[in-house]
Design a protein around this motif. Structure first.
Motif, PDB file in Angstrom:
ATOM      1  N   GLN A   1       0.769  -1.130  -0.066  1.00 28.68           N
ATOM      2  CA  GLN A   1      -0.013   0.211  -0.236  1.00 28.68           C
ATOM      3  C   GLN A   1       0.835   1.336   0.048  1.00 28.68           C
ATOM      4  O   GLN A   1       0.355   2.128  -0.679  1.00 28.68           O
ATOM      5  CB  GLN A   1      -0.877  -0.139   1.306  1.00 28.68           C
ATOM      6  N   ALA A   2       1.851   1.260   0.871  1.00 30.49           N
ATOM      7  CA  ALA A   2       2.980   2.270   0.744  1.00 30.49           C
ATOM      8  C   ALA A   2       3.539   2.592  -0.365  1.00 30.49           C
ATOM      9  O   ALA A   2       3.867   3.591  -0.714  1.00 30.49           O
ATOM     10  CB  ALA A   2       3.698   2.264   2.080  1.00 30.49           C
ATOM     11  N   GLU A   3       4.057   1.482  -1.060  1.00 33.48           N
ATOM     12  CA  GLU A   3       4.689   1.389  -2.306  1.00 33.48           C
ATOM     13  C   GLU A   3       3.832   2.134  -3.520  1.00 33.48           C
ATOM     14  O   GLU A   3       4.514   3.086  -4.144  1.00 33.48           O
ATOM     15  CB  GLU A   3       5.209   0.136  -2.655  1.00 33.48           C
ATOM     16  N   ILE A   4       2.608   1.785  -3.404  1.00 33.23           N
ATOM     17  CA  ILE A   4       1.744   2.602  -4.286  1.00 33.23           C
ATOM     18  C   ILE A   4       1.713   4.163  -4.204  1.00 33.23           C
ATOM     19  O   ILE A   4       1.742   4.860  -5.213  1.00 33.23           O
ATOM     20  CB  ILE A   4       0.187   1.947  -4.288  1.00 33.23           C
ATOM     21  N   ALA A   5       1.994   4.448  -2.827  1.00 30.03           N
ATOM     22  CA  ALA A   5       1.809   5.788  -2.598  1.00 30.03           C
ATOM     23  C   ALA A   5       3.121   6.383  -2.775  1.00 30.03           C
ATOM     24  O   ALA A   5       3.451   7.661  -2.320  1.00 30.03           O
ATOM     25  CB  ALA A   5       1.260   6.226  -1.392  1.00 30.03           C
ATOM     26  N   SER A   6       4.057   5.684  -2.895  1.00 26.12           N
ATOM     27  CA  SER A   6       5.551   6.278  -2.843  1.00 26.12           C
ATOM     28  C   SER A   6       5.761   7.293  -3.627  1.00 26.12           C
ATOM     29  O   SER A   6       6.495   8.429  -3.049  1.00 26.12           O
ATOM     30  CB  SER A   6       6.603   5.117  -3.064  1.00 26.12           C
ATOM     31  N   PRO A   7       5.324   7.606  -4.897  1.00 25.67           N
ATOM     32  CA  PRO A   7       5.598   8.769  -5.487  1.00 25.67           C
ATOM     33  C   PRO A   7       4.965  10.047  -4.903  1.00 25.67           C
ATOM     34  O   PRO A   7       5.765  11.070  -4.891  1.00 25.67           O
ATOM     35  CB  PRO A   7       4.742   8.570  -6.895  1.00 25.67           C
ATOM     36  N   ALA A   8       3.859  10.099  -4.214  1.00 21.69           N
ATOM     37  CA  ALA A   8       3.430  11.132  -3.577  1.00 21.69           C
ATOM     38  C   ALA A   8       4.178  11.478  -2.184  1.00 21.69           C
ATOM     39  O   ALA A   8       4.462  12.544  -1.967  1.00 21.69           O
ATOM     40  CB  ALA A   8       2.144  10.987  -3.183  1.00 21.69           C
ATOM     41  N   TYR A   9       4.686  10.430  -1.478  1.00 15.01           N
ATOM     42  CA  TYR A   9       5.502  10.457  -0.465  1.00 15.01           C
ATOM     43  C   TYR A   9       6.893  11.187  -0.701  1.00 15.01           C
ATOM     44  O   TYR A   9       7.467  11.919  -0.076  1.00 15.01           O
ATOM     45  CB  TYR A   9       5.718   9.253   0.348  1.00 15.01           C
ATOM     46  N   THR A  10       7.261  10.557  -1.949  1.00 20.80           N
ATOM     47  CA  THR A  10       8.398  11.149  -2.580  1.00 20.80           C
ATOM     48  C   THR A  10       8.558  12.656  -2.680  1.00 20.80           C
ATOM     49  O   THR A  10       9.274  13.482  -2.452  1.00 20.80           O
ATOM     50  CB  THR A  10       9.107  10.479  -3.803  1.00 20.80           C
ATOM     51  N   GLU A  11       7.364  13.182  -3.270  1.00 23.29           N
ATOM     52  CA  GLU A  11       7.039  14.424  -3.707  1.00 23.29           C
ATOM     53  C   GLU A  11       7.170  15.166  -2.240  1.00 23.29           C
ATOM     54  O   GLU A  11       7.554  16.306  -2.179  1.00 23.29           O
ATOM     55  CB  GLU A  11       5.729  14.611  -4.473  1.00 23.29           C
ATOM     56  N   ALA A  12       6.412  14.693  -1.425  1.00 24.95           N
ATOM     57  CA  ALA A  12       6.073  15.404   0.027  1.00 24.95           C
ATOM     58  C   ALA A  12       7.569  15.401   0.610  1.00 24.95           C
ATOM     59  O   ALA A  12       7.821  16.477   1.217  1.00 24.95           O
ATOM     60  CB  ALA A  12       5.440  14.562   0.996  1.00 24.95           C
ATOM     61  N   ALA A  13       8.433  14.508   0.577  1.00 20.92           N
ATOM     62  CA  ALA A  13       9.907  14.501   1.123  1.00 20.92           C
ATOM     63  C   ALA A  13      10.477  15.593   0.601  1.00 20.92           C
ATOM     64  O   ALA A  13      11.432  16.463   1.242  1.00 20.92           O
ATOM     65  CB  ALA A  13      10.543  13.209   1.090  1.00 20.92           C
TER      66      ALA A  13
ATOM     67  N   SER B   1      -0.706  25.668  18.938  1.00 17.59           N
ATOM     68  CA  SER B   1      -0.631  25.463  20.464  1.00 17.59           C
ATOM     69  C   SER B   1       0.523  24.662  20.972  1.00 17.59           C
ATOM     70  O   SER B   1       0.634  24.974  22.444  1.00 17.59           O
ATOM     71  CB  SER B   1      -2.244  24.824  20.809  1.00 17.59           C
ATOM     72  N   ALA B   2       1.150  23.967  20.225  1.00 16.40           N
ATOM     73  CA  ALA B   2       2.339  23.532  20.535  1.00 16.40           C
ATOM     74  C   ALA B   2       3.592  24.244  20.879  1.00 16.40           C
ATOM     75  O   ALA B   2       4.802  23.899  21.208  1.00 16.40           O
ATOM     76  CB  ALA B   2       2.608  22.007  20.130  1.00 16.40           C
ATOM     77  N   GLY B   3       3.389  25.451  20.655  1.00 20.22           N
ATOM     78  CA  GLY B   3       4.438  26.595  20.535  1.00 20.22           C
ATOM     79  C   GLY B   3       5.380  26.516  19.025  1.00 20.22           C
ATOM     80  O   GLY B   3       6.258  27.108  19.159  1.00 20.22           O
ATOM     81  N   LEU B   4       4.838  26.050  18.185  1.00 20.07           N
ATOM     82  CA  LEU B   4       5.327  25.939  16.622  1.00 20.07           C
ATOM     83  C   LEU B   4       4.817  26.877  15.936  1.00 20.07           C
ATOM     84  O   LEU B   4       3.708  27.378  16.040  1.00 20.07           O
ATOM     85  CB  LEU B   4       5.174  24.389  16.107  1.00 20.07           C
ATOM     86  N   THR B   5       5.464  27.219  14.896  1.00 19.24           N
ATOM     87  CA  THR B   5       5.142  28.175  13.793  1.00 19.24           C
ATOM     88  C   THR B   5       4.766  27.474  12.521  1.00 19.24           C
ATOM     89  O   THR B   5       5.631  26.772  11.952  1.00 19.24           O
ATOM     90  CB  THR B   5       6.107  29.214  13.517  1.00 19.24           C
ATOM     91  N   PRO B   6       3.322  27.487  12.050  1.00 22.32           N
ATOM     92  CA  PRO B   6       2.965  26.856  10.857  1.00 22.32           C
ATOM     93  C   PRO B   6       3.934  27.229   9.685  1.00 22.32           C
ATOM     94  O   PRO B   6       3.943  28.474   9.534  1.00 22.32           O
ATOM     95  CB  PRO B   6       1.371  27.153  10.774  1.00 22.32           C
ATOM     96  N   ALA B   7       4.173  26.151   9.006  1.00 20.81           N
ATOM     97  CA  ALA B   7       4.950  26.290   7.693  1.00 20.81           C
ATOM     98  C   ALA B   7       4.515  26.135   6.586  1.00 20.81           C
ATOM     99  O   ALA B   7       5.246  26.142   5.378  1.00 20.81           O
ATOM    100  CB  ALA B   7       6.613  25.662   8.009  1.00 20.81           C
ATOM    101  N   GLY B   8       3.336  25.752   6.346  1.00 16.70           N
ATOM    102  CA  GLY B   8       2.636  25.377   5.065  1.00 16.70           C
ATOM    103  C   GLY B   8       2.008  23.936   5.073  1.00 16.70           C
ATOM    104  O   GLY B   8       2.682  23.027   6.028  1.00 16.70           O
ATOM    105  N   THR B   9       1.026  24.216   4.257  1.00 18.35           N
ATOM    106  CA  THR B   9       0.165  22.542   4.231  1.00 18.35           C
ATOM    107  C   THR B   9       0.031  22.381   2.734  1.00 18.35           C
ATOM    108  O   THR B   9      -0.090  23.114   1.984  1.00 18.35           O
ATOM    109  CB  THR B   9      -1.084  22.823   4.987  1.00 18.35           C
ATOM    110  N   ARG B  10       0.298  20.923   2.423  1.00 18.98           N
ATOM    111  CA  ARG B  10       0.141  20.821   1.035  1.00 18.98           C
ATOM    112  C   ARG B  10      -0.459  19.316   0.755  1.00 18.98           C
ATOM    113  O   ARG B  10      -0.206  18.508   1.796  1.00 18.98           O
ATOM    114  CB  ARG B  10       1.489  20.440   0.232  1.00 18.98           C
ATOM    115  N   THR B  11      -1.243  19.068  -0.009  1.00 18.62           N
ATOM    116  CA  THR B  11      -1.672  17.469  -0.201  1.00 18.62           C
ATOM    117  C   THR B  11      -1.252  17.011  -1.613  1.00 18.62           C
ATOM    118  O   THR B  11      -1.145  17.659  -2.245  1.00 18.62           O
ATOM    119  CB  THR B  11      -3.421  17.838  -0.483  1.00 18.62           C
ATOM    120  N   PHE B  12      -0.953  15.862  -1.524  1.00 21.86           N
ATOM    121  CA  PHE B  12      -0.142  14.986  -2.399  1.00 21.86           C
ATOM    122  C   PHE B  12      -0.976  14.102  -2.827  1.00 21.86           C
ATOM    123  O   PHE B  12      -1.599  13.178  -2.142  1.00 21.86           O
ATOM    124  CB  PHE B  12       1.168  14.345  -1.944  1.00 21.86           C
TER     125      PHE B  12
END
Length: 346
Positions: A81-93, A264-275
């Motif tokens: 299942q993860a291998e099928i999604a690997s191109p999307a995860y590669t793009e995310a990385a 709320s965890a003290g972090l600064t949001p740095a962007g959101t993307r969907t793959f």
């Protein structure tokens, strides 16, 4: 989250993503692939996709019941299942590499790694780092090690067995924390996210894979039963997911406003993307096999949550002798989207 306490990759993710992770790839939001789920995955799963019969959180202990299967038995499915999604995860990385200095990242934590498909992808994207697969399943961690070795990454990938959320504080500092469809397997998500933030070195980045879109395999009208089958399965999954969340130890009813939770965890949001993972018809035998596994878990896991007509439709879809089954359909595809939320420390 084996015991619902930690680990999963993909959304993939009840009858299952991520999917995440390999079993039904229904993800809450719906990719609790899951991952690698993904899936996890599971995965989901990375990939990982959650659903009855698939738990997107490998980072916890193991439940040995119909809702929380033995991850060692699920490993091959999660990997595929993860291998099928690997191109999307590669793009995310690769995208994460634009948010954090590629050669400045010295330690990466893949929390809820499952069989390590995404772990290896992260190691390739951040070659100067030690990338650590963190999971609650020794069997899946062994597969993560084997995968890294096979890809020539053995010297920069390590594994860490940890039950989450109890062991979050023992994971050590990191420049990048990847939590793929694992947070929603922890009862108090806000508290766990604050602990994840505590692992980050100054300037460090967290990547939270939560949400996206439900996985789709079939058109609206499939020629048997009532049209709109997958939408009704989504509704059953949403009900299951709510029950799953409510039953977690220390469960807190928390809206899925990930940006607000990161802040709320003290972090600064740095962007959101969907793959996007888009495998159109006609699909390969592996993708067809995963679709069959997905629907088998839905059929077994949802039971009376779906009406008698839809159960009959699922039975036909799973019958190899039926020409309209998943085994023979020419309109079968695999389409899903996983969302990555990022935030920086300092």
């Amino acid at each position: 989250m084996s015991q619902h306490r930690a680990s999963h990759q993909g959304h993939d993710h009840g009858p299952n993503q991520p999917s995440h992770a390999p079993g039904p790839s229904h993800d809450h939001g719906q990719n609790h692939d899951h991952g690698q789920h993904q899936g996890h995955g599971q995965n989901p799963g990375h990939g990982q996709n959650d659903g009855p019969g698939q738990n997107h959180g490998h980072g916890s202990g193991h439940h040995h019941d119909s809702t929380h299967p033995d991850w060692s038995e699920m490993a091959l499915l999660l990997e595929r299942q993860a291998e099928i999604a690997s191109p999307a995860y590669t793009e995310a990385a690769a995208w994460l590499g634009t948010l954090a200095p590629v050669y400045g990242v010295r330690r990466v934590l893949d929390i809820g790694s499952g069989p390590g498909v995404v772990t290896s992808l992260l190691a390739e994207a951040f070659p100067a780092a030690e990338t650590v697969a963190v999971d609650g399943s020794p069997e899946l961690l062994e597969r993560a090690r084997d995968r890294a070795e096979a890809r020539g990454l053995g010297s920069c990938v390590s594994t860490l067995h940890a039950e989450l959320p109890e062991a979050i504080g023992t994971l050590g500092e990191a420049d990048l924390v990847w939590a793929g469809n694992s947070l929603h397997h922890i009862g108090d998500q806000r508290a766990a996210l604050a602990e994840f933030a505590g692992l980050l070195r100054p300037g460090g980045l967290i990547a939270l894979v939560e949400g996206g879109l439900p996985t789709r395999h079939l058109p609206w009208h499939i020629g048997i039963g009532r049209p709109g089958l997958e939408a009704r399965l989504d509704a059953a999954h949403a009900y299951w997911f709510g029950e799953m969340r409510a039953e977690l130890p220390g469960a807190v009813d928390e809206p899925d406003d990930w940006r607000a939770l990161l802040a709320s965890a003290g972090l600064t949001p740095a962007g959101t993307r969907t793959f996007l993972t888009d495998v159109p018809a006609p699909v390969s035998p592996v993708v067809r096999e995963l679709a069959v596994s997905h629907y088998q878990r839905l059929r077994e896991g949802f039971g009376d949550r779906i009406d008698a007509d839809d159960r009959k439709t699922l039975d036909r879809l799973l019958d190899p002798a039926d020409e309209k089954s998943l085994h023979h359909r020419t309109d079968l595809f695999h389409l899903t989207a996983r969302t990555v939320h990022t935030a920086r420390k300092g």
